[in-house]
Design an enzyme around this catalytic site. Structure first.
Site, PDB file in Angstrom:
ATOM      1  N   ARG A 300       2.932  -5.788  -4.386  1.00 32.34           N
ATOM      2  CA  ARG A 300       3.634  -6.252  -3.186  1.00 32.34           C
ATOM      3  C   ARG A 300       4.922  -6.973  -3.538  1.00 32.34           C
ATOM      4  O   ARG A 300       5.953  -6.761  -2.896  1.00 32.34           O
ATOM      5  CB  ARG A 300       2.702  -7.121  -2.334  1.00 32.34           C
ATOM      6  N   TYR A 442       4.577   1.246   2.411  1.00 40.06           N
ATOM      7  CA  TYR A 442       3.449   1.292   1.461  1.00 40.06           C
ATOM      8  C   TYR A 442       3.068  -0.077   0.903  1.00 40.06           C
ATOM      9  O   TYR A 442       3.686  -1.067   1.212  1.00 40.06           O
ATOM     10  CB  TYR A 442       3.632   2.352   0.380  1.00 40.06           C
ATOM     11  N   GLU A 443       2.004  -0.094   0.146  1.00 37.22           N
ATOM     12  CA  GLU A 443       1.400  -1.347  -0.355  1.00 37.22           C
ATOM     13  C   GLU A 443       1.018  -2.270   0.791  1.00 37.22           C
ATOM     14  O   GLU A 443       1.116  -3.482   0.680  1.00 37.22           O
ATOM     15  CB  GLU A 443       2.357  -2.081  -1.304  1.00 37.22           C
ATOM     16  N   GLY A 444       0.529  -1.686   1.885  1.00 36.37           N
ATOM     17  CA  GLY A 444       0.240  -2.453   3.094  1.00 36.37           C
ATOM     18  C   GLY A 444       1.499  -2.498   3.932  1.00 36.37           C
ATOM     19  O   GLY A 444       2.491  -3.090   3.510  1.00 36.37           O
ATOM     20  N   GLN A 449       1.266  -6.968   6.239  1.00 37.56           N
ATOM     21  CA  GLN A 449       1.720  -8.176   5.533  1.00 37.56           C
ATOM     22  C   GLN A 449       1.768  -9.362   6.487  1.00 37.56           C
ATOM     23  O   GLN A 449       1.416 -10.485   6.133  1.00 37.56           O
ATOM     24  CB  GLN A 449       3.130  -7.962   4.951  1.00 37.56           C
TER      25      GLN A 449
END
Lengths: 611, 611
Positions: A300, A442-444, A449
């Site tokens: 992140r 991406y990555e959440g 977030q």
């Protein structure tokens, strides 16, 4: 063709002038013992990284976009021209080992410097940078929770870059919602597991850069509970290593296809089919989600750096174009040509300053977090470690979401400065926009977030982490409220920080009111994160302005660098920070206006969904 | 694969319920005499257009993006598969003739309906729609200022769609700044001119859809004054027509290359080389800029429609996905599956409602302007014509810039709803984003629109046009300030309208202070346009809510359509309109913070530029 120049001057300003990195790292025995805390050494590393990235990595950015990755019928993937050669030089020069553990061949450098290098790589060529970036994530998780046997076998290869790594989370039906994944693991009874399932969106999932690829895979061990509590983490190598570290037999994981996507064409986004592939458990059974979060937190911050790096490179190229492009006449004229450079037009300056203000604040945030990571991991005082860890936990979702949102917006505005030429591929600006877009997803997703920030990081501990940060801001505000230069900023910042507290209270109280409470958190989260982001950037800009003013007052501003800092700070508070006024209103409006009639507004029948 | 459904219900609502189009058009003799003012007829046309667009045009959107246009070595250009067949059907069904003059084979329908059809085409396939769209622009300019000879020869072919048109403005060194173009015209002494120069970014500049292409070209006649006052407009056909309208010899204009660009791949963006090409003067010598503006105003509203259409289609597909995609569990559960449809999550609803609110207000604005165009051109009362013309002039830059900015943002948010799938080409969402991006750039960047609004449309006549509109808003506000349903919106709107007036005064006063005054206008313009846009959308939402509430109160809301209007209005005022709070602050901050030190901040020496 666009160019990239590493922002070395600003990186060193943030590290030394703003954060006092020399002293802070000097307090950490690990770096002191490894001789990696020295300011001159750090600066040398940065200079060398800049040279490498500018000459070897940046020139491959457009070719990577144009050629993309190509998969053959056997599932082999060829990366774009030049990617492999540059990767091999990168490994040979030791860049993959930069902040890795010396036990496994790493150089033991601080995160402070590796994160700065990461920004450079991602600004120069984000698609290329994701290959070593993902390996680093796999390294971190394995280093944290792997057995010694796995670590001894795999870590040296990941550190040297001979092997690369991936994180395999997403499945066709399960993205945000990892609790419903279906990939399963069956105990082979010999210390290994058979992994079967399909993973999608696997960045760097298959390629020709390395002789082996180490997949870290979330799967459900047979008999495990449903949901996230039944997920374990497995290491599944593409080739099963022999005991001597050489590459052995091919494992049952194959790249089924590559995605055609908006950007980051140079990085292979693979569908991976695991068919009874041999895997090894990493960490504890059913603790896979926790272990994966070790990678995800790093990922992140790394994703946030993509927003930063792409914002920086887009800004740099827009700035060069704005000086060069003659269009319309300004009064008074500034050029003897038939038209003036567009940089003279205030609206163009507004767009440029937006890029500069967001990018420099983002860099300050990223390096602050990097130094906090170093402190969290290596400070001898447990309280200091906890404090640093709390700050990292609190600000990681902001670093990810706020930096990628701003990075995308800066790329779009920088493209705008080019007019029609910004839309044309050869100028490279539209690639920055396409490449920057994925960071928000991406990555959440950035919505996730925001939930992580407001729900988990702020409300779940009753606001303790937030209060700690607020205390830091408060202290800074009290010290500087009468300052003739930054007093006005501090005043704005103080009010906003106070309002952040009261907005948190309002949402927090609603959050406790049953199921609707969760909806209120969900409704407020995105605006809340953006508000919080401005408070953090405001704090950093006020501090940077103060440091710069002190240098000016001491007669140390030889090249106008510090003057620029004070003027960009002024711009930030005048033109960007006021977004908080709108956000306060929308947060206060609550979730009520989102609870519209499903059938009338969306043509959606809840009854059908529940039938 | 994405789909497109024409928003017929909403179009008819705006036309009839909101604008009272039946009555308004009935007052215009031109449409009355042509029997084209009838509501039932208009509705039939809309239904038929929807059928055509959904079945013939929309399915070509992705193939157009994938294949793009291909130029051969001779400069011929092949459009994507299916484009030509669909175009021929479109012409055969009479769609190119819809609002054209019956004298030249047109159907004499109101702009109200042609602009609605235009929205459908652009929502279904913006790259395809640009071919007839640009022809229409060429038609308008030629119709307005061409000689009878030119009109009789060319207009029937443009109206039937047998020939297409382009507008050739930009040159490599001259985009926004048309005063410095270098393409020259030499009098051949036989009533024709020899045109020589290079034009770039010519949309639909070369293709295989029609047997001839009619270029309208800005060029400087030898001996003309410098700057915009020395530019004339010429008609340069690809093939020189014979007197009978058949296609004759090839003219000296060749497509030198096609641009590789971010989006609208299905439309050929050509470099056109004019080498002594035979051209005919259109309108008066040295009045080319004025004449071109006839096309450009239509093109600007047309570009605004692209933002609208792309926002609509992106929203539609995001809505469908949000109902379908199961991810995470909501409390209370709404699905018997392992997860709930993401439409239940408030943040997803926020993104969907943002799309719906901007799109529906944009539609109301577009159709309001369309009806005003009809009134401007055909009302028997000169005062009414002037009033309508002033409104169109004032709101055209808002329609162009605010609608394309919102359209892009809605496309981005709609893509966000898809998570990682939004980044993948096959889902089609990333194409909407790429296609929407150009609307903010071409036909005058949105920064230029903002200058047009604040500098020309508002300040140049001392705020008269603005005051007229403010009067309309004021009247509406006074009538409804105590309304139990919309009183609160009217209250917000009234305050904002008042503040718009005072912000205008502030900037206007600064504008009169010499050269720095121009900089102040330039500094404020973009934020000012966005503020103004919200006032206009706020007015339209309040009016729509009122109309809808009246229908509800009268028991006429059978399908919840009117309920939805009232709820989206509420959302708009709670979540989007508050952006005005931030904008007011940034406008008030003025241009001072943009006047940073050139050398320190940008590394730019004015002295070098002037040397």
């Amino acid at each position: 063709m666009p160019s990239y120049k590493a922002p070395l001057r600003d990186m060193k300003f943030v590290m030394q002038d703003l954060l006092g990195a020399g002293e802070q790292l000097g307090a950490l025995p690990f770096y002191r013992d490894n001789d990696t805390a020295d300011t001159d050494l750090l600066n040398q590393v940065l200079d060398e990284a800049a040279r490498f990235v500018e000459t070897e990595v940046a020139p491959l950015n457009q070719v990577g976009d144009r050629e993309g990755c190509v998969r053959d019928e056997h599932g082999n993937v060829k990366t774009p021209s030049g990617f492999k050669a540059a990767y091999q030089k990168y490994c040979a020069a030791g860049w993959t080992a930069l902040d890795a553990d010396p036990t496994y061949g790493g150089q033991g450098m601080p995160h402070l410097v590796s994160i700065a290098v990461n920004e450079m790589v991602t600004g120069a060529n984000v698609a290329w940078g994701m290959y070593p970036g993902l390996s680093h994530g796999a390294y971190s998780a394995l280093h944290a929770v792997g057995t010694d046997e796995l670590k001894n076998l795999y870590l040296p290869k990941l550190v040297s870059g001979e092997w690369s790594g991936t994180m395999c989370l997403t499945e066709p039906h399960a993205g945000t919602d990892l609790g419903i994944i279906r990939t399963k693991a069956t105990d082979n009874g010999d210390g290994t597991y058979a992994i079967t399932g399909t993973k999608i969106f696997i960045s760097a999932g298959e390629h020709d850069l390395t002789e082996n690829i180490v997949h870290l895979v979330l799967a459900r061990l047979e008999g495990s509970p449903k949901g996230t509590k039944g997920i374990s983490l497995f290491l599944v190598p593409k080739f099963i290593p022999n005991a001597d570290g050489s590459v052995g037999e091919r494992n049952g994981v194959v790249c089924g296809s590559l995605e055609h996507k908006m950007g980051i064409h140079g990085n292979a986004t693979a569908v991976l089919n695991f068919d009874g592939a041999r895997g090894w458990l990493v960490g504890e059974v059913n603790k896979g989600m926790n272990h994966m979060f070790i990678m995800m937190n790093a990922a992140r911050l790394g994703t946030g750096l993509q927003g930063l790096g792409l914002g920086e490179v887009a800004y740099q190229n827009a700035l060069a174009y704005a000086k060069d492009r003659l269009q319309m006449r300004h009064e008074p004229r500034v050029s003897g040509e038939e038209a003036d450079p567009i940089i003279i037009h205030p609206d163009v300056r507004r767009m440029l300053l937006t890029g500069k203000a967001y990018t420099e604040a983002g860099r300050a945030l990223a390096l602050w977090l990097a130094l906090s990571l170093d402190t969290e991991q290596h400070h001898p005082d447990e309280a200091k470690r906890k404090e640093a860890g709390d700050l990292v936990a609190l600000l990681t979702p902001i670093a990810k979401a706020f930096m990628t949102d701003n990075g995308f917006n800066v790329a779009v505005q920088s493209q705008q400065i080019f007019g029609g030429h910004g839309y044309i591929a050869e100028w490279g600006m539209e690639q920055f926009v396409r490449d920057a877009r994925i960071g928000q997803i991406y990555e959440g997703t950035n919505g996730i977030q925001a939930l992580d920030l407001l729900g988990r990081k702020v409300l779940m501990d009753g606001g303790k982490k937030l209060q700690k940060l607020a205390g830091t801001l408060q202290e800074f505000a009290e010290e500087n409220e009468g300052d003739e230069h930054i007093g006005e900023y501090v005043n704005q910042l103080g009010k906003a920080a106070q309002q952040l507290g009261s907005l948190t209270m309002v949402v927090g109280q609603k959050a406790m009111q049953g199921p609707e409470g969760a909806d209120e958190v969900n409704a407020a989260a995105v605006d809340y994160l953006r508000y919080f982001g401005h408070v953090v950037y405001g704090y950093l800009w006020a501090r940077m302005a103060k440091v710069a003013q002190d240098k000016i007052d001491a007669g140390q501003d030889k090249d106008g660098f510090y003057l620029a800092k004070t003027q960009v700070a002024r711009f930030y508070f005048a033109k960007l920070f006021p977004e908080t006024k709108a956000l306060a209103a929308t947060i206060k409006a609550g979730g009520e206006t989102l609870a519209v009639d499903d059938q009338a507004v969306f043509g959606w029948e809840r009854a059908l969904a529940t039938a």
